[in-house]
Write an enzyme that holds these catalytic residues in place. Structure first.
Site, PDB file in Angstrom:
ATOM      1  N   GLY A   1       0.822  -1.108   0.012  1.00 49.16           N
ATOM      2  CA  GLY A   1       0.053  -0.066  -0.032  1.00 49.16           C
ATOM      3  C   GLY A   1       0.868   1.249   0.041  1.00 49.16           C
ATOM      4  O   GLY A   1       0.144   2.448   0.231  1.00 49.16           O
TER       5      GLY A   1
ATOM      6  N   SER B   1      -3.575   2.147  -3.810  1.00 48.09           N
ATOM      7  CA  SER B   1      -3.121   3.597  -3.168  1.00 48.09           C
ATOM      8  C   SER B   1      -4.161   3.465  -1.839  1.00 48.09           C
ATOM      9  O   SER B   1      -4.000   4.193  -0.980  1.00 48.09           O
ATOM     10  CB  SER B   1      -3.643   4.525  -3.887  1.00 48.09           C
ATOM     11  OG  SER B   1      -4.839   4.646  -4.551  1.00 48.09           O
TER      12      SER B   1
ATOM     13  N   LYS C   1       2.668  12.795   6.945  1.00 52.06           N
ATOM     14  CA  LYS C   1       2.602  11.926   5.407  1.00 52.06           C
ATOM     15  C   LYS C   1       3.569  12.535   4.711  1.00 52.06           C
ATOM     16  O   LYS C   1       3.570  13.924   4.654  1.00 52.06           O
ATOM     17  CB  LYS C   1       1.084  12.335   4.881  1.00 52.06           C
ATOM     18  CG  LYS C   1       0.930  11.690   3.669  1.00 52.06           C
ATOM     19  CD  LYS C   1      -0.417  11.149   3.262  1.00 52.06           C
ATOM     20  CE  LYS C   1      -0.593  10.657   2.011  1.00 52.06           C
ATOM     21  NZ  LYS C   1      -0.039   9.253   1.931  1.00 52.06           N
TER      22      LYS C   1
ATOM     23  N   HIS D   1      -4.755  14.712   5.366  1.00 51.08           N
ATOM     24  CA  HIS D   1      -3.842  13.804   6.081  1.00 51.08           C
ATOM     25  C   HIS D   1      -3.055  14.248   7.149  1.00 51.08           C
ATOM     26  O   HIS D   1      -2.945  15.669   7.140  1.00 51.08           O
ATOM     27  CB  HIS D   1      -3.131  13.165   5.060  1.00 51.08           C
ATOM     28  CG  HIS D   1      -3.858  12.000   4.053  1.00 51.08           C
ATOM     29  ND1 HIS D   1      -4.151  12.447   2.969  1.00 51.08           N
ATOM     30  CD2 HIS D   1      -4.100  10.631   4.357  1.00 51.08           C
ATOM     31  CE1 HIS D   1      -4.795  11.242   2.260  1.00 51.08           C
ATOM     32  NE2 HIS D   1      -4.744  10.355   3.103  1.00 51.08           N
ATOM     33  N   HIS D   2      -2.848  13.440   7.959  1.00 51.34           N
ATOM     34  CA  HIS D   2      -1.930  13.628   9.138  1.00 51.34           C
ATOM     35  C   HIS D   2      -0.736  14.383   8.510  1.00 51.34           C
ATOM     36  O   HIS D   2      -0.002  14.239   7.507  1.00 51.34           O
ATOM     37  CB  HIS D   2      -1.510  12.485   9.825  1.00 51.34           C
ATOM     38  CG  HIS D   2      -0.916  11.274   8.964  1.00 51.34           C
ATOM     39  ND1 HIS D   2       0.440  11.185   8.869  1.00 51.34           N
ATOM     40  CD2 HIS D   2      -1.682  10.443   8.308  1.00 51.34           C
ATOM     41  CE1 HIS D   2       0.388  10.071   7.992  1.00 51.34           C
ATOM     42  NE2 HIS D   2      -0.782   9.915   7.671  1.00 51.34           N
TER      43      HIS D   2
HETATM   44  N1  NDP Z   1      -3.087   1.902   0.507  1.00 52.22           N
HETATM   45  C1  NDP Z   1      -3.489   2.229   1.529  1.00 52.22           C
HETATM   46  O1  NDP Z   1      -4.502   1.780   2.124  1.00 52.22           O
HETATM   47  C2  NDP Z   1      -2.646   3.071   2.743  1.00 52.22           C
HETATM   48  C3  NDP Z   1      -1.145   3.501   2.334  1.00 52.22           C
HETATM   49  N2  NDP Z   1      -0.634   4.157   3.123  1.00 52.22           N
HETATM   50  C4  NDP Z   1       0.937   4.244   2.915  1.00 52.22           C
HETATM   51  O2  NDP Z   1       1.464   3.354   3.523  1.00 52.22           O
HETATM   52  C5  NDP Z   1       3.062   3.664   3.821  1.00 52.22           C
HETATM   53  C6  NDP Z   1       3.340   3.520   5.250  1.00 52.22           C
HETATM   54  O3  NDP Z   1       2.515   4.360   5.936  1.00 52.22           O
HETATM   55  P1  NDP Z   1       2.409   4.415   7.672  1.00 52.22           P
HETATM   56  O4  NDP Z   1       2.309   2.949   8.083  1.00 52.22           O
HETATM   57  O5  NDP Z   1       1.383   5.357   7.919  1.00 52.22           O
HETATM   58  O6  NDP Z   1       3.941   4.897   7.744  1.00 52.22           O
HETATM   59  P2  NDP Z   1       4.910   4.854   9.017  1.00 52.22           P
HETATM   60  O7  NDP Z   1       5.848   5.760   8.894  1.00 52.22           O
HETATM   61  O8  NDP Z   1       4.089   4.827  10.372  1.00 52.22           O
HETATM   62  O9  NDP Z   1       5.454   3.364   8.814  1.00 52.22           O
HETATM   63  C7  NDP Z   1       6.460   3.115   7.671  1.00 52.22           C
HETATM   64  C8  NDP Z   1       7.218   2.252   8.634  1.00 52.22           C
HETATM   65  O10 NDP Z   1       8.298   1.541   7.467  1.00 52.22           O
HETATM   66  C9  NDP Z   1       9.672   1.883   7.915  1.00 52.22           C
HETATM   67  N3  NDP Z   1      10.692   1.499   7.199  1.00 52.22           N
HETATM   68  C10 NDP Z   1      11.424   2.748   6.776  1.00 52.22           C
HETATM   69  N4  NDP Z   1      12.286   2.054   5.814  1.00 52.22           N
HETATM   70  C11 NDP Z   1      12.176   0.768   5.713  1.00 52.22           C
HETATM   71  C12 NDP Z   1      12.754  -0.173   4.964  1.00 52.22           C
HETATM   72  N5  NDP Z   1      13.740   0.087   4.103  1.00 52.22           N
HETATM   73  N6  NDP Z   1      12.371  -1.355   5.065  1.00 52.22           N
HETATM   74  C13 NDP Z   1      11.374  -1.711   5.986  1.00 52.22           C
HETATM   75  N7  NDP Z   1      10.634  -0.914   6.702  1.00 52.22           N
HETATM   76  C14 NDP Z   1      11.059   0.461   6.539  1.00 52.22           C
HETATM   77  C15 NDP Z   1       9.777   3.029   9.046  1.00 52.22           C
HETATM   78  O11 NDP Z   1      10.698   2.843  10.184  1.00 52.22           O
HETATM   79  P3  NDP Z   1      11.350   4.314  10.641  1.00 52.22           P
HETATM   80  O12 NDP Z   1      10.178   4.903  11.134  1.00 52.22           O
HETATM   81  O13 NDP Z   1      12.349   3.935  11.428  1.00 52.22           O
HETATM   82  O14 NDP Z   1      11.682   5.033   9.491  1.00 52.22           O
HETATM   83  C16 NDP Z   1       8.331   2.691   9.539  1.00 52.22           C
HETATM   84  O15 NDP Z   1       8.237   1.859  10.775  1.00 52.22           O
HETATM   85  C17 NDP Z   1       2.746   5.346   3.352  1.00 52.22           C
HETATM   86  O16 NDP Z   1       3.530   5.352   1.748  1.00 52.22           O
HETATM   87  C18 NDP Z   1       1.207   5.521   3.279  1.00 52.22           C
HETATM   88  O17 NDP Z   1       1.137   6.506   2.333  1.00 52.22           O
HETATM   89  C19 NDP Z   1      -0.969   4.334   4.295  1.00 52.22           C
HETATM   90  C20 NDP Z   1      -2.121   3.958   4.806  1.00 52.22           C
HETATM   91  C21 NDP Z   1      -3.198   3.254   4.074  1.00 52.22           C
HETATM   92  O1  LIG Z   2      -0.479   8.048   4.455  1.00 55.35           O
HETATM   93  C1  LIG Z   2      -1.470   7.752   4.683  1.00 55.35           C
HETATM   94  O2  LIG Z   2      -1.800   7.976   5.996  1.00 55.35           O
HETATM   95  C2  LIG Z   2      -2.556   7.522   3.649  1.00 55.35           C
HETATM   96  N1  LIG Z   2      -2.043   7.017   2.588  1.00 55.35           N
HETATM   97  C3  LIG Z   2      -2.674   6.551   1.378  1.00 55.35           C
HETATM   98  C4  LIG Z   2      -2.637   7.797   0.334  1.00 55.35           C
HETATM   99  O3  LIG Z   2      -1.835   8.359   0.135  1.00 55.35           O
HETATM  100  O4  LIG Z   2      -3.802   7.918  -0.430  1.00 55.35           O
HETATM  101  C5  LIG Z   2      -4.189   6.241   1.846  1.00 55.35           C
HETATM  102  C6  LIG Z   2      -4.901   6.469   2.952  1.00 55.35           C
HETATM  103  O5  LIG Z   2      -5.274   8.082   2.384  1.00 55.35           O
HETATM  104  C7  LIG Z   2      -3.996   6.986   4.130  1.00 55.35           C
END
Ligand code: NDP
Ligand SMILES: O=C(O)C1=N[C@H](C(=O)O)C[C@H](O)C1
Length: 242
Positions: free
Chosen positions: A75, A102, A140, A136-137
């Protein structure tokens, strides 16, 4: 099913809960500090790995998981413009499997279908102009959101008078502007607004938490375990195809 997690941040932790509640086992968790685990037997034993990291590292994680022979659900947003074509080709012709969306929430799947249908109708009503906003928060990293880009593509496919999305301000009538707001801890709000001199019509999706994204990602992993190639929400929900 055996699931590996790549990225153990806000989404990784939420997905762990959703996966366990559906009876799955988490066999490996890879975060920034244990990248060698891509080569571990535990990681390779996974039926599917679920990747949620960030725009800068998603592509290299895909390559490592592919090398380990593990199917992927991801995602992560913000990587598609640079690597999308290559990754799609690796899946369609190179025998790799990635299910990417996405936005994995079921509500956004429905919203996306409504968005395309509304754009098709509005194609016949040139008095209305269309704009989009997403909130978004503050943590992001990418803007506009991946969801906003997908929704914009759904409009461009169905409305002849728009042929490109742009960040913030439109400078000509063929442009669809996307306004991005970063505020507090907002989970994700997407609004599409049609405006004429007489009235306006808006549709909004407002995520109440991250549980919906996580459930959708686990449903996608269950689907991916028995399917191959480049997969998306329209495979999981064929009604989204039009
Ligand atoms: N498609 C969907 O439905 C959704 C998509 N998203 C997307 O998902 C992504 C993650 O979101 P979110 O969980 O909120 O973000 P976070 O920043 O909370 O989590 C990302 C994690 O990945 C870790 N990380 C960084 N580099 C690496 C690496 N090389 N390998 C493995 N892990 C790594 C980070 O560690 P550290 O913090 O130490 O850098 C962190 O723990 C974003 O791109 C967001 O836009 C989010 C929500 C819903
Ligand atoms: O970063 C997020 O949190 C989210 N990212 C996704 C996006 O870029 O659309 C999905 C969701 O809106 C949350």
């Amino acid at each position: 099913m055996k699931i590996a997690l790549i990225g153990y941040g806000k989404m990784g932790r939420e997905i762990e809960k959703a996966a366990l509640s559906r009876g799955h086992e988490i066999v490996s968790i890879i975060d920034i500090n244990n990248q060698d685990d891509f080569e571990s037997e535990a990681f390779k034993s996974a039926d599917v790995a679920i990747e949620f990291t960030n725009p800068m590292v998603a592509y290299s994680n895909y390559m490592r998981a592919f090398k380990a022979g593990v199917k992927l659900v991801s995602g992560s947003t913000g990587w598609m413009a640079e690597h999308g074509d290559e990754v799609k080709e690796l899946c369609s012709k190179g025998g790799k499997t990635l299910f990417w969306s996405s936005n994995f929430s079921l509500g956004v799947a429905i919203f996306s279908a409504v968005n395309k249908y509304l754009a098709k109708i509005m194609n016949q009503f040139p008095a209305y102009d269309v704009t989009m906003s997403e909130t978004h928060h503050v943590h992001k990293l990418d803007a506009p959101s991946g969801t906003a880009i997908t929704l914009a593509e759904g409009i461009l496919e169905n409305m002849e008078r728009k042929n490109v999305w742009v960040k913030e301000e439109a400078h000509s009538a063929n442009e669809l502007p996307i306004h991005s707001i970063r505020e507090g801890e907002v989970f994700g709000i997407h609004t599409i607004r049609y405006d004429s001199e007489a009235d306006s019509i808006s549709i909004t999706h407002d995520a109440k938490n991250r549980g919906g994204f996580a459930l959708g990602a686990v449903l996608a992993a269950e689907y991916t375990a028995t399917h191959e190639g480049y997969l998306g929400m329209s495979n999981l929900f064929p009604f989204l195809k039009d």
